[in-house]
Design a protein around this motif. Structure first.
Motif, mmCIF file in Angstrom:
data_model
loop_
_atom_site.group_PDB
_atom_site.id
_atom_site.type_symbol
_atom_site.label_atom_id
_atom_site.label_comp_id
_atom_site.label_asym_id
_atom_site.label_seq_id
_atom_site.Cartn_x
_atom_site.Cartn_y
_atom_site.Cartn_z
ATOM 1 N N UNK A 162 0.717 -1.074 0.168
ATOM 2 C CA UNK A 162 0.082 -0.427 -0.216
ATOM 3 C C UNK A 162 1.381 0.984 -0.175
ATOM 4 N N UNK A 163 1.624 0.848 0.666
ATOM 5 C CA UNK A 163 2.839 2.437 0.943
ATOM 6 C C UNK A 163 4.012 2.301 -0.301
ATOM 7 N N UNK A 164 4.022 1.499 -0.558
ATOM 8 C CA UNK A 164 4.855 1.616 -2.042
ATOM 9 C C UNK A 164 3.366 2.019 -3.241
ATOM 10 N N UNK A 165 2.470 1.873 -3.381
ATOM 11 C CA UNK A 165 1.227 2.609 -4.419
ATOM 12 C C UNK A 165 1.357 4.298 -3.984
ATOM 13 N N UNK A 166 1.995 4.406 -2.896
ATOM 14 C CA UNK A 166 1.714 6.583 -3.125
ATOM 15 C C UNK A 166 2.879 6.475 -3.728
ATOM 16 N N UNK A 167 3.648 5.705 -3.538
ATOM 17 C CA UNK A 167 4.912 6.702 -4.379
ATOM 18 C C UNK A 167 4.956 5.951 -5.673
ATOM 19 N N UNK A 168 3.677 4.810 -6.023
ATOM 20 C CA UNK A 168 3.634 4.922 -7.514
ATOM 21 C C UNK A 168 4.281 3.609 -8.128
ATOM 22 N N UNK A 169 4.040 3.353 -7.185
ATOM 23 C CA UNK A 169 5.432 2.049 -7.061
ATOM 24 C C UNK A 169 4.439 0.669 -7.292
ATOM 25 N N UNK A 170 3.365 0.508 -7.189
ATOM 26 C CA UNK A 170 2.903 -0.683 -6.258
ATOM 27 C C UNK A 170 2.795 -1.834 -7.386
ATOM 28 N N UNK A 182 12.002 1.524 -4.663
ATOM 29 C CA UNK A 182 11.383 2.797 -3.763
ATOM 30 C C UNK A 182 12.050 3.374 -3.065
ATOM 31 N N UNK A 183 11.861 4.266 -1.968
ATOM 32 C CA UNK A 183 12.187 5.357 -1.395
ATOM 33 C C UNK A 183 12.312 4.859 -0.103
ATOM 34 N N UNK A 184 12.876 4.350 0.382
ATOM 35 C CA UNK A 184 13.601 3.359 1.692
ATOM 36 C C UNK A 184 12.592 4.706 2.462
ATOM 37 N N UNK A 185 12.973 5.539 2.898
ATOM 38 C CA UNK A 185 13.077 6.322 3.657
ATOM 39 C C UNK A 185 11.057 6.864 4.165
ATOM 40 N N UNK A 186 10.932 6.865 2.296
ATOM 41 C CA UNK A 186 9.069 7.308 2.772
ATOM 42 C C UNK A 186 8.484 5.820 2.925
ATOM 43 N N UNK A 187 8.539 4.958 2.737
ATOM 44 C CA UNK A 187 8.185 4.031 2.675
ATOM 45 C C UNK A 187 8.131 3.213 4.000
ATOM 46 N N UNK A 188 9.350 3.757 5.403
ATOM 47 C CA UNK A 188 8.885 4.110 6.442
ATOM 48 C C UNK A 188 8.572 4.650 7.275
#
Length: 360
Positions: free
Chosen positions: A260-268, A296-302
């Motif tokens: 779900x968080x990956x989808x927030x970055x457009x990388x679902x 993915x941006x790891x910091x944004x994912x966390x």
């Protein structure tokens, strides 16, 4: 083996092949998929204004009851229809065979022996070996102990196929009219807003997939979905919804939250494909590796995972899925029409073709 009744053939096939029954969904209480109707036109199950009861003058209509019962009633009606349909086909075949036997001045048994049994090739050891090789994962224990059953199963299949071929030739020359109507098609109202979409967002056919990243049946159905999107490019889109089964796959919810968080970055979908390929591991190290592979941006994912937004979003999907009566994954809605489990491509295509025809 007597082949004068189609029902006899089905019973033989079931008895010979029952050892191969396999559940096609994680967590499902039933391995039977909701049958796809094959009516010429898909009709909405809106119900009617027929009044079924009144309370202080206020009516309770058929439409209200259908809306409340939803998919549960639809499944029962579809099962009843399929039973009736098969019985109608059996009776048609029996009448055609009887008429042909009378025309030739012989018995039905003699006719079937001449036109069916005599044309069925015997099952060889090579046939059995090929069957075992193709179905090894579905045969428990040593396949050798099932040799007799497999031989009977394959023989019954061949007999049934030859019989149907002969009946079809009789039917083509006869006047046969079938008036049995399929029940109304129930369409679930599935929320797709904000969910990741693969394929043309304007496609007329929407497949909504409720899935668990750690369910093996969810994983094995992915190539089928890829093939459908390629074959029906511009006509079918796939929407993904999360339904992690905590009791079976305790780490699946964490994988869903990360997706779900990956989808927030457009990388679902980049993350989705890698999770299914990697297997059931949602440890920090595993998710970190997948996140890097999906760029993915790891910091944004966390930060996203720590915020709790993903937790609430996944639970919303779970509540919706269970609210629609899904008790195993994967579960699909094709334009609102339910399919349960790891279905073959043909099961999807039956509905897709009907929907495309209705859309014309």
């Amino acid at each position: 083996m007597r082949l004068t009744g189609a029902g006899v053939n089905r019973n033989v096939l079931f008895a010979a092949g029952c050892f191969m029954v396999a559940v096609s969904a994680c967590g499902s209480t039933s391995s039977a998929p909701a049958p796809a109707q094959k009516s010429g036109t898909a009709r909405a199950a809106a119900g009617s204004d027929e009044v079924l009861a009144t309370v202080e003058g206020e009516p309770i209509t058929d439409g209200q009851v259908r809306k409340a019962l939803g998919q549960n009633l639809s499944k029962l009606e579809e099962q009843a229809y399929e039973l009736k349909k098969q019985q109608v086909e059996d009776l048609i075949a029996e009448k055609l065979l009887s008429a042909e036997a009378a025309r030739r001045g012989t018995t039905v048994d003699a006719l079937v022996e001449q036109e069916v049994t005599a044309h069925v090739a015997p099952v060889t050891d090579s046939d059995i070996a090929a069957f075992v090789a193709a179905n090894r994962s579905r045969i428990p224990g040593d396949p050798a102990q099932f040799t007799g059953q497999i031989r009977n199963y394959l023989g019954a299949q061949r007999s049934a196929s030859q019989r149907q071929t002969f009946v079809n030739t009789l039917r083509a020359k006869a006047k046969v009219e079938v008036h049995l109507e399929a029940p109304p098609v129930f369409r679930a109202a599935v929320v797709t807003d904000g969910a990741p979409v693969r394929g043309d967002v304007k496609a007329p056919i929407t497949i909504v997939e409720f899935s668990d990243f750690h369910c093996p049946f969810c994983r094995t159905v992915q190539p089928t979905l890829t093939q459908l999107l390629a074959k029906y490019r511009g006509q079918v889109r796939l929407v993904y919804k999360h339904l992690p089964l905590d009791s079976l796959h305790p780490q699946a919810r964490r994988a869903s939250e990360a997706a779900w968080c990956a989808n927030e970055q457009g990388r679902f979908w980049e993350f989705h494909d890698r999770v299914y390929a990697a297997g059931p591991d949602a440890s920090d190290a595993a998710l970190g590796k997948l996140a890097a592979e999906a760029s993915l941006d790891r910091a944004a994912l966390d930060t996203c995972l720590a915020s709790g937004k993903a937790t609430a979003a996944i639970q919303k999907d779970v509540d919706e899925g269970t609210g629609h009566g899904i008790n195993g994954t994967p579960g699909f809605f094709v334009n609102g029409r339910f399919l349960s489990g790891n279905q073959p491509m043909a099961a999807f295509e039956n509905i897709i073709q009907e929907e495309l025809k209705a859309d014309q």
